[in-house]
Design a protein around this motif. Structure first.
Motif, PDB file in Angstrom:
ATOM      1  N   ALA A   1       0.830  -1.203   0.000  1.00 30.75           N
ATOM      2  CA  ALA A   1       0.000   0.000   0.000  1.00 30.75           C
ATOM      3  C   ALA A   1       0.867   1.257   0.000  1.00 30.75           C
ATOM      4  O   ALA A   1       0.549   2.246  -0.679  1.00 30.75           O
ATOM      5  CB  ALA A   1      -0.931  -0.009   1.211  1.00 30.75           C
ATOM      6  N   VAL A   2       1.965   1.222   0.747  1.00 31.84           N
ATOM      7  CA  VAL A   2       2.901   2.346   0.729  1.00 31.84           C
ATOM      8  C   VAL A   2       3.535   2.470  -0.652  1.00 31.84           C
ATOM      9  O   VAL A   2       3.744   3.583  -1.166  1.00 31.84           O
ATOM     10  CB  VAL A   2       3.985   2.176   1.811  1.00 31.84           C
ATOM     11  N   GLY A   3       3.820   1.333  -1.284  1.00 28.00           N
ATOM     12  CA  GLY A   3       4.372   1.350  -2.631  1.00 28.00           C
ATOM     13  C   GLY A   3       3.434   1.999  -3.628  1.00 28.00           C
ATOM     14  O   GLY A   3       3.858   2.783  -4.494  1.00 28.00           O
TER      15      GLY A   3
ATOM     16  N   ALA B   1       3.503   5.724  -3.070  1.00 30.52           N
ATOM     17  CA  ALA B   1       4.698   6.320  -3.662  1.00 30.52           C
ATOM     18  C   ALA B   1       4.574   6.414  -5.178  1.00 30.52           C
ATOM     19  O   ALA B   1       4.959   7.426  -5.784  1.00 30.52           O
ATOM     20  CB  ALA B   1       5.934   5.493  -3.284  1.00 30.52           C
ATOM     21  N   ALA B   2       4.034   5.379  -5.799  1.00 28.64           N
ATOM     22  CA  ALA B   2       3.885   5.382  -7.254  1.00 28.64           C
ATOM     23  C   ALA B   2       2.957   6.506  -7.714  1.00 28.64           C
ATOM     24  O   ALA B   2       3.219   7.171  -8.720  1.00 28.64           O
ATOM     25  CB  ALA B   2       3.341   4.039  -7.727  1.00 28.64           C
ATOM     26  N   ARG B   3       1.891   6.729  -6.974  1.00 31.12           N
ATOM     27  CA  ARG B   3       0.967   7.802  -7.346  1.00 31.12           C
ATOM     28  C   ARG B   3       1.604   9.172  -7.158  1.00 31.12           C
ATOM     29  O   ARG B   3       1.358  10.093  -7.945  1.00 31.12           O
ATOM     30  CB  ARG B   3      -0.329   7.688  -6.533  1.00 31.12           C
ATOM     31  N   GLN B   4       2.423   9.320  -6.119  1.00 32.80           N
ATOM     32  CA  GLN B   4       3.143  10.578  -5.944  1.00 32.80           C
ATOM     33  C   GLN B   4       4.049  10.848  -7.139  1.00 32.80           C
ATOM     34  O   GLN B   4       4.088  11.959  -7.678  1.00 32.80           O
ATOM     35  CB  GLN B   4       3.993  10.526  -4.659  1.00 32.80           C
ATOM     36  N   ILE B   5       4.793   9.815  -7.548  1.00 28.43           N
ATOM     37  CA  ILE B   5       5.701   9.945  -8.689  1.00 28.43           C
ATOM     38  C   ILE B   5       4.922  10.225  -9.964  1.00 28.43           C
ATOM     39  O   ILE B   5       5.263  11.140 -10.740  1.00 28.43           O
ATOM     40  CB  ILE B   5       6.553   8.668  -8.841  1.00 28.43           C
ATOM     41  N   LEU B   6       3.865   9.463 -10.184  1.00 31.40           N
ATOM     42  CA  LEU B   6       3.103   9.587 -11.419  1.00 31.40           C
ATOM     43  C   LEU B   6       2.476  10.969 -11.550  1.00 31.40           C
ATOM     44  O   LEU B   6       2.552  11.605 -12.612  1.00 31.40           O
ATOM     45  CB  LEU B   6       2.031   8.506 -11.470  1.00 31.40           C
ATOM     46  N   ASP B   7       1.868  11.445 -10.486  1.00 33.63           N
ATOM     47  CA  ASP B   7       1.243  12.772 -10.540  1.00 33.63           C
ATOM     48  C   ASP B   7       2.270  13.845 -10.870  1.00 33.63           C
ATOM     49  O   ASP B   7       2.027  14.730 -11.706  1.00 33.63           O
ATOM     50  CB  ASP B   7       0.565  13.100  -9.212  1.00 33.63           C
TER      51      ASP B   7
ATOM     52  N   LEU C   1       1.255   0.525 -12.824  1.00 28.10           N
ATOM     53  CA  LEU C   1       0.443   1.716 -13.072  1.00 28.10           C
ATOM     54  C   LEU C   1       1.238   2.784 -13.816  1.00 28.10           C
ATOM     55  O   LEU C   1       0.759   3.370 -14.796  1.00 28.10           O
ATOM     56  CB  LEU C   1      -0.065   2.272 -11.737  1.00 28.10           C
ATOM     57  N   ILE C   2       2.465   3.029 -13.363  1.00 27.20           N
ATOM     58  CA  ILE C   2       3.308   4.033 -14.013  1.00 27.20           C
ATOM     59  C   ILE C   2       3.627   3.618 -15.445  1.00 27.20           C
ATOM     60  O   ILE C   2       3.529   4.415 -16.383  1.00 27.20           O
ATOM     61  CB  ILE C   2       4.606   4.243 -13.216  1.00 27.20           C
ATOM     62  N   ALA C   3       4.012   2.347 -15.631  1.00 24.90           N
ATOM     63  CA  ALA C   3       4.363   1.866 -16.968  1.00 24.90           C
ATOM     64  C   ALA C   3       3.179   1.952 -17.928  1.00 24.90           C
ATOM     65  O   ALA C   3       3.332   2.321 -19.098  1.00 24.90           O
ATOM     66  CB  ALA C   3       4.891   0.434 -16.900  1.00 24.90           C
ATOM     67  N   ALA C   4       1.982   1.616 -17.446  1.00 28.39           N
ATOM     68  CA  ALA C   4       0.795   1.681 -18.305  1.00 28.39           C
ATOM     69  C   ALA C   4       0.516   3.113 -18.740  1.00 28.39           C
ATOM     70  O   ALA C   4       0.151   3.372 -19.896  1.00 28.39           O
ATOM     71  CB  ALA C   4      -0.412   1.105 -17.571  1.00 28.39           C
TER      72      ALA C   4
END
Length: 226
Positions: free
Chosen positions: A69-71, A74-80, A134-137
């Motif tokens: 869940a933390v991962g 973090a991914a959403r922070q990076i993606l945004d 998610l980021i790759a997609a």
């Protein structure tokens, strides 16, 4: 005879409450790791959240699920941050540089969290797996749209996107671990690498990536729904 039970909304309200509570606990985990480092314990996270460990485990089956869940957080922070940067109006190379800078700034803002996640990956289950997908997609869609507008075969968009994610993860871990150069220098080197990878790919198809800067080609890209 089966009795029809009218849905009074309690189930949806519980689901909403559960998701809200999980988000609060993830935020507490981020704070605990930010302040306590990568060796922070579940007990430390529970204390930061103001709950007991059994309460924490009502919302996460185990430590791996919490890290996952933390991962995703973090991914959403990076993606945004990255998507906002690359979609801003600017010449193409500047947008690529801004996207890389946004990525580096994001991981630099929570270095312990990022290192915890990538080190967990090397030790077993990858807590970043869903987030990286998610980021790759999203990257694949952006690349596919971009190459499509240039008239370039976009069949490679998905592997290219996963390659960018892998480069970012590996290079980011190296920099956070070593800190042998400034953030500005690291950002510049990584930006140059990503730019020339994209520029070289389009050049293989006889297309100049800077053509995206021409008004007749530039069209708005939209964020993928998340």
């Amino acid at each position: 005879m089966t009795r029809n039970v009218k849905d009074d909304g309690r189930s949806s309200r519980w689901d909403s409450h559960r998701e809200t509570r999980r988000a609060e606990l993830v935020a507490a985990a981020v704070r605990a790791v930010d302040s306590g480092g990568t060796d922070v314990s579940i007990a430390d996270i529970a204390a930061e959240a103001g709950v007991s460990k059994p309460v924490l485990y009502r919302y996460f089956a185990d430590k791996a699920e919490l890290h996952g869940a933390v991962g995703m957080w973090a991914a959403r922070q990076i993606l945004d941050a990255v998507v906002d940067a690359v979609l801003a109006p600017a010449p193409t190379r500047e947008r690529v540089e801004a996207g890389v800078a946004a990525y580096v700034e994001t991981i630099a803002g929570h270095p312990n969290v990022y290192l915890l996640l990538v080190r967990q990956h090397t030790g077993g289950t990858d807590p970043l797996a869903d987030g990286k997908q998610l980021i790759a997609a999203t990257f694949a869609r952006l690349l596919g749209d971009t190459f499509g507008r240039l008239g370039v075969d976009a069949a490679g968009a998905e592997p290219w996107a996963h390659s960018l994610v892998g480069i970012g993860e590996s290079a980011g871990q190296w920099w956070l671990d070593r800190r042998t150069m400034s953030r500005a220098a690291f950002t510049r080197y990584l930006s140059e690498f990503v730019w020339h990878a994209l520029e070289g790919t389009t050049a293989e198809y006889g297309v100049d990536l800077s053509a995206l800067d021409r008004p007749e080609i530039v069209t708005p890209l939209r964020k993928s729904p998340r």
